[in-house]
Design an enzyme around this catalytic site. Sequence first.
Site, mmCIF file in Angstrom:
data_model
loop_
_atom_site.group_PDB
_atom_site.id
_atom_site.type_symbol
_atom_site.label_atom_id
_atom_site.label_comp_id
_atom_site.label_asym_id
_atom_site.label_seq_id
_atom_site.Cartn_x
_atom_site.Cartn_y
_atom_site.Cartn_z
ATOM 1 N N PRO A 45 52.573 47.688 48.019
ATOM 2 C CA PRO A 45 52.102 47.880 49.154
ATOM 3 C C PRO A 45 49.953 47.446 48.646
ATOM 4 C CG PRO A 45 52.336 49.755 48.456
ATOM 5 C CD PRO A 45 52.869 48.878 47.700
ATOM 6 N N ASN A 46 49.461 46.585 49.745
ATOM 7 C CA ASN A 46 47.959 46.104 50.165
ATOM 8 C C ASN A 46 48.487 44.721 48.776
ATOM 9 O OD1 ASN A 46 47.380 47.967 51.531
ATOM 10 N ND2 ASN A 46 47.325 49.528 50.172
ATOM 11 N N ARG A 60 40.491 41.647 49.334
ATOM 12 C CA ARG A 60 40.821 43.471 48.884
ATOM 13 C C ARG A 60 40.276 43.235 47.687
ATOM 14 N NH1 ARG A 60 45.711 45.925 46.415
ATOM 15 N NH2 ARG A 60 44.654 48.853 46.591
ATOM 16 N N TYR A 97 40.296 43.670 42.043
ATOM 17 C CA TYR A 97 41.726 42.930 41.924
ATOM 18 C C TYR A 97 41.535 41.239 41.964
ATOM 19 C CZ TYR A 97 42.893 47.319 43.184
ATOM 20 O OH TYR A 97 43.187 48.931 43.344
ATOM 21 N N ASN A 126 54.567 45.485 39.728
ATOM 22 C CA ASN A 126 53.557 46.325 40.116
ATOM 23 C C ASN A 126 54.017 47.343 41.890
ATOM 24 O OD1 ASN A 126 50.957 46.724 40.441
ATOM 25 N ND2 ASN A 126 49.659 45.473 40.244
ATOM 26 N N ALA A 161 50.289 51.865 44.692
ATOM 27 C CA ALA A 161 49.441 52.954 45.008
ATOM 28 C C ALA A 161 50.933 53.967 44.810
ATOM 29 C CB ALA A 161 48.689 53.397 46.424
ATOM 30 N N GLU A 183 55.894 47.380 33.500
ATOM 31 C CA GLU A 183 55.001 47.312 34.642
ATOM 32 C C GLU A 183 53.508 46.925 33.857
ATOM 33 O OE1 GLU A 183 54.079 51.905 33.781
ATOM 34 O OE2 GLU A 183 52.386 51.566 35.632
ATOM 35 N N HIS A 186 49.560 46.660 36.106
ATOM 36 C CA HIS A 186 48.491 46.385 36.982
ATOM 37 C C HIS A 186 47.182 45.875 36.853
ATOM 38 C CE1 HIS A 186 50.263 50.175 37.368
ATOM 39 N NE2 HIS A 186 50.382 50.590 36.968
ATOM 40 N N ARG A 194 40.062 54.230 35.883
ATOM 41 C CA ARG A 194 39.851 54.827 37.226
ATOM 42 C C ARG A 194 39.806 55.855 38.011
ATOM 43 N NH1 ARG A 194 42.405 50.281 40.836
ATOM 44 N NH2 ARG A 194 40.657 50.645 42.081
HETATM 45 C C1 DQA Z 1 46.322 49.020 40.759
HETATM 46 C C2 DQA Z 1 46.430 49.937 41.094
HETATM 47 C C3 DQA Z 1 47.055 51.254 41.446
HETATM 48 O O1 DQA Z 1 46.275 52.210 41.653
HETATM 49 C C4 DQA Z 1 46.156 50.514 43.299
HETATM 50 O O2 DQA Z 1 46.938 51.785 44.241
HETATM 51 C C5 DQA Z 1 47.182 49.086 43.193
HETATM 52 C C6 DQA Z 1 46.632 48.107 42.375
HETATM 53 C C7 DQA Z 1 46.389 47.731 39.859
HETATM 54 O O3 DQA Z 1 47.309 46.756 40.173
HETATM 55 O O4 DQA Z 1 45.269 47.500 39.485
HETATM 56 O O5 DQA Z 1 47.011 49.416 44.978
HETATM 57 O O6 DQA Z 1 48.177 48.741 40.822
#
Ligand code: DQA
Length: 145
Positions: free
Chosen positions: A9-10, A17, A22, A73, A76, A97, A99, A106
């Site tokens: 998501p997002n 964003r 990011y 990835n 959230a 995985e 990120h 964080r």
């Molecule tokens: C994320 C880190 C997560 O905590 C966050 O909710 C994201 C992006 C990252 O790629 O750094 O949406 O997965």
Amino acid sequence: MKVLIINGPNLNLLGQRETDKYGKENLEQINLQLQKYARKNSLELETFQSNHEGEIIDKIQMSKDKVDVIIINPAAYTHTSVAIRDALLAVNIPAIEVHLSNIYKREDFRHRSLISDIVNGQITGFGAKGYFLALEAAKDIQKND
Ligand code: DQA
């Protein structure tokens, strides 16, 4: 060798964003570069993004016996989704995985990943480069199998 990259998501909002965390590139630009990289390395690559937990789970389930490595990835959902963890366990496909940000630098709630102990490895904090590093690692997973 087929690799599936799943973004949660997002991440469709990359480039707009929280660009300090990011990066400025959007997902389409990143995916185009990843496709190019995959072609050069003789990898078949599919990319998938969804804002919906159930769609991510469906995608993982449908990958069984069709995909050699999953790069994920979960955004959230990393910190909340037992269901994504269970789906990865169910298909038993090697997974990496990724990120973009370093989740350990964080907020405390981002320090816990519900998949980190079941994936082959985790790449966190290198921005979009993390996906390329994961593709590189995916090649070795296949070799070592
Ligand atoms: C994320 C880190 C997560 O905590 C966050 O909710 C994201 C992006 C990252 O790629 O750094 O949406 O997965």
